[in-house]
Motif scaffolding. Structure first.
Motif, PDB file in Angstrom:
ATOM      1  N   MET A   1      23.901  21.603 119.784  1.00  0.00           N
ATOM      2  CA  MET A   1      23.007  20.858 120.637  1.00  0.00           C
ATOM      3  C   MET A   1      23.551  19.430 120.779  1.00  0.00           C
ATOM      4  O   MET A   1      23.937  18.817 119.806  1.00  0.00           O
ATOM      5  CB  MET A   1      21.600  20.840 120.023  1.00  0.00           C
ATOM      6  N   GLU A   2      23.564  18.945 122.005  1.00  0.00           N
ATOM      7  CA  GLU A   2      24.028  17.583 122.275  1.00  0.00           C
ATOM      8  C   GLU A   2      22.914  16.590 121.940  1.00  0.00           C
ATOM      9  O   GLU A   2      21.733  16.922 121.966  1.00  0.00           O
ATOM     10  CB  GLU A   2      24.411  17.447 123.751  1.00  0.00           C
ATOM     11  N   PHE A   3      23.295  15.350 121.662  1.00  0.00           N
ATOM     12  CA  PHE A   3      22.343  14.316 121.265  1.00  0.00           C
ATOM     13  C   PHE A   3      21.304  14.074 122.355  1.00  0.00           C
ATOM     14  O   PHE A   3      20.117  13.993 122.070  1.00  0.00           O
ATOM     15  CB  PHE A   3      23.091  13.022 120.921  1.00  0.00           C
ATOM     16  N   ASP A   4      21.737  13.959 123.635  1.00  0.00           N
ATOM     17  CA  ASP A   4      20.775  13.689 124.716  1.00  0.00           C
ATOM     18  C   ASP A   4      19.770  14.826 124.848  1.00  0.00           C
ATOM     19  O   ASP A   4      18.598  14.582 125.118  1.00  0.00           O
ATOM     20  CB  ASP A   4      21.424  13.499 126.083  1.00  0.00           C
ATOM     21  N   LYS A  38      20.808   5.746 113.861  1.00  0.00           N
ATOM     22  CA  LYS A  38      21.414   6.256 112.629  1.00  0.00           C
ATOM     23  C   LYS A  38      21.845   7.714 112.795  1.00  0.00           C
ATOM     24  O   LYS A  38      22.918   8.109 112.335  1.00  0.00           O
ATOM     25  CB  LYS A  38      20.438   6.133 111.460  1.00  0.00           C
ATOM     26  N   ALA A  39      21.009   8.515 113.458  1.00  0.00           N
ATOM     27  CA  ALA A  39      21.343   9.924 113.670  1.00  0.00           C
ATOM     28  C   ALA A  39      22.536  10.058 114.611  1.00  0.00           C
ATOM     29  O   ALA A  39      23.401  10.922 114.409  1.00  0.00           O
ATOM     30  CB  ALA A  39      20.141  10.671 114.235  1.00  0.00           C
ATOM     31  N   TYR A  40      22.593   9.215 115.646  1.00  0.00           N
ATOM     32  CA  TYR A  40      23.692   9.287 116.608  1.00  0.00           C
ATOM     33  C   TYR A  40      25.040   9.045 115.933  1.00  0.00           C
ATOM     34  O   TYR A  40      26.025   9.703 116.254  1.00  0.00           O
ATOM     35  CB  TYR A  40      23.474   8.273 117.736  1.00  0.00           C
ATOM     36  N   ARG A  41      25.050   8.133 114.989  1.00  0.00           N
ATOM     37  CA  ARG A  41      26.307   7.830 114.280  1.00  0.00           C
ATOM     38  C   ARG A  41      26.841   9.041 113.529  1.00  0.00           C
ATOM     39  O   ARG A  41      28.033   9.149 113.293  1.00  0.00           O
ATOM     40  CB  ARG A  41      26.085   6.678 113.302  1.00  0.00           C
ATOM     41  N   HIS A  45      27.941  15.800 112.703  1.00  0.00           N
ATOM     42  CA  HIS A  45      27.476  16.586 111.553  1.00  0.00           C
ATOM     43  C   HIS A  45      26.061  17.124 111.804  1.00  0.00           C
ATOM     44  O   HIS A  45      25.790  18.309 111.621  1.00  0.00           O
ATOM     45  CB  HIS A  45      27.491  15.719 110.287  1.00  0.00           C
ATOM     46  N   VAL A  46      25.165  16.254 112.249  1.00  0.00           N
ATOM     47  CA  VAL A  46      23.755  16.620 112.424  1.00  0.00           C
ATOM     48  C   VAL A  46      23.592  17.698 113.490  1.00  0.00           C
ATOM     49  O   VAL A  46      22.799  18.629 113.318  1.00  0.00           O
ATOM     50  CB  VAL A  46      22.908  15.380 112.797  1.00  0.00           C
ATOM     51  N   GLY A  47      24.299  17.596 114.584  1.00  0.00           N
ATOM     52  CA  GLY A  47      24.176  18.549 115.687  1.00  0.00           C
ATOM     53  C   GLY A  47      24.586  19.960 115.322  1.00  0.00           C
ATOM     54  O   GLY A  47      24.192  20.911 115.983  1.00  0.00           O
ATOM     55  N   TYR A  55      16.461  16.726 109.533  1.00  0.00           N
ATOM     56  CA  TYR A  55      17.358  15.627 109.174  1.00  0.00           C
ATOM     57  C   TYR A  55      16.883  14.325 109.825  1.00  0.00           C
ATOM     58  O   TYR A  55      16.804  13.284 109.175  1.00  0.00           O
ATOM     59  CB  TYR A  55      18.778  15.976 109.610  1.00  0.00           C
ATOM     60  N   VAL A  56      16.546  14.386 111.106  1.00  0.00           N
ATOM     61  CA  VAL A  56      16.127  13.180 111.822  1.00  0.00           C
ATOM     62  C   VAL A  56      14.772  12.705 111.315  1.00  0.00           C
ATOM     63  O   VAL A  56      14.551  11.504 111.152  1.00  0.00           O
ATOM     64  CB  VAL A  56      16.119  13.422 113.345  1.00  0.00           C
TER      65      VAL A  56
END
Length: 165
Positions: A1-4, A38-41, A45-47, A55-56
Motif C-alpha cells: 500500500m502506498e502512503f497516499d 514519522k510514519a512517512y520516514r 518498512h511500514v507499507g 504501527y501508525v
C-alpha cells in the motif's frame, strides 16, 4: 500500500482517534500530522507489514504521551468540541456534559488517558493496549484502574490528592 492511499483511507479515523486522546480538534490534527511525518520516514518498512494501521496508531499514541510528558510545553488543550449528533437532550446539557468529561479526562496522566481511550473508544484488549504502549499487561490494568478511579472522582466531584504529571 502506498502512503497516499493509506492517508486517504485511514486519515479521518486517525484524526478521530487523536481527537479522543487530545480533546482538541487542532491538537488532534497536529498530532496526526506529526505521526504521519514519522510514519512517512519509515514507509518502506511500514507499507510492507500486514497491519500498518497498528504501527501508525502506536506512533500517534507515543507521540501524544511524549507531548504530554514535556515539561516545557505551555500549550493547554481547549475544552471545545465540534458539533455532534442532535439527540433529544437539551443542547446546553449536552455541552455541559461534554465539558465535564473533557475536564475529567484532563485530570488523567497521559498513560491513563491513552489506556482508557484504547480500551473504551478503540475496543482494544489489554494485550493489544500493552503492545501499542510498549508495556506489560499488568501496567495496562494498573493505568486503567487508576485512570477509571480518577475519572470517577472527577465526575462525582471528589478530589484526589495526586495530580497528573
Amino acid at each position: 500500500m502506498e502512503f497516499d492511499e493509506y492517508v486517504a483511507a485511514r486519515g479521518r479515523a486517525l484524526e478521530r482517534y487523536a481527537y479522543v486522546l487530545t480533546g482538541d480538534p487542532q491538537r488532534a490534527q497536529d498530532l496526526v500530522q506529526t505521526a504521519l511525518v514519522k510514519a512517512y520516514r519509515r514507509w518502506r518498512h511500514v507499507g510492507r507489514i500486514e497491519h500498518p494501521d497498528a504501527y501508525v496508531r502506536r506512533i500517534v499514541t507515543t507521540t501524544y504521551v511524549d507531548w504530554r510528558r514535556r515539561r516545557d510545553s505551555t500549550e493547554q488543550p481547549v475544552a471545545e468540541f465540534p458539533d455532534g449528533p442532535a439527540g433529544d437532550a437539551d443542547p446546553a446539557e449536552r455541552v455541559a456534559g461534554r465539558d465535564e468529561m473533557v475536564r475529567a479526562l484532563a485530570r488523567l496522566t497521559p498513560q491513563q488517558r491513552a489506556v482508557l481511550v484504547l480500551r473504551h473508544y478503540e475496543g482494544y484488549d489489554d494485550a493489544a493496549i500493552a503492545a501499542v504502549l510498549g508495556c506489560g499487561e499488568g501496567t495496562v490494568r494498573t493505568h486503567a484502574s487508576r485512570g477509571a478511579q480518577r475519572l470517577r472522582a472527577a465526575l462525582l466531584g471528589t478530589h484526589l490528592t495526586e495530580e497528573p504529571r
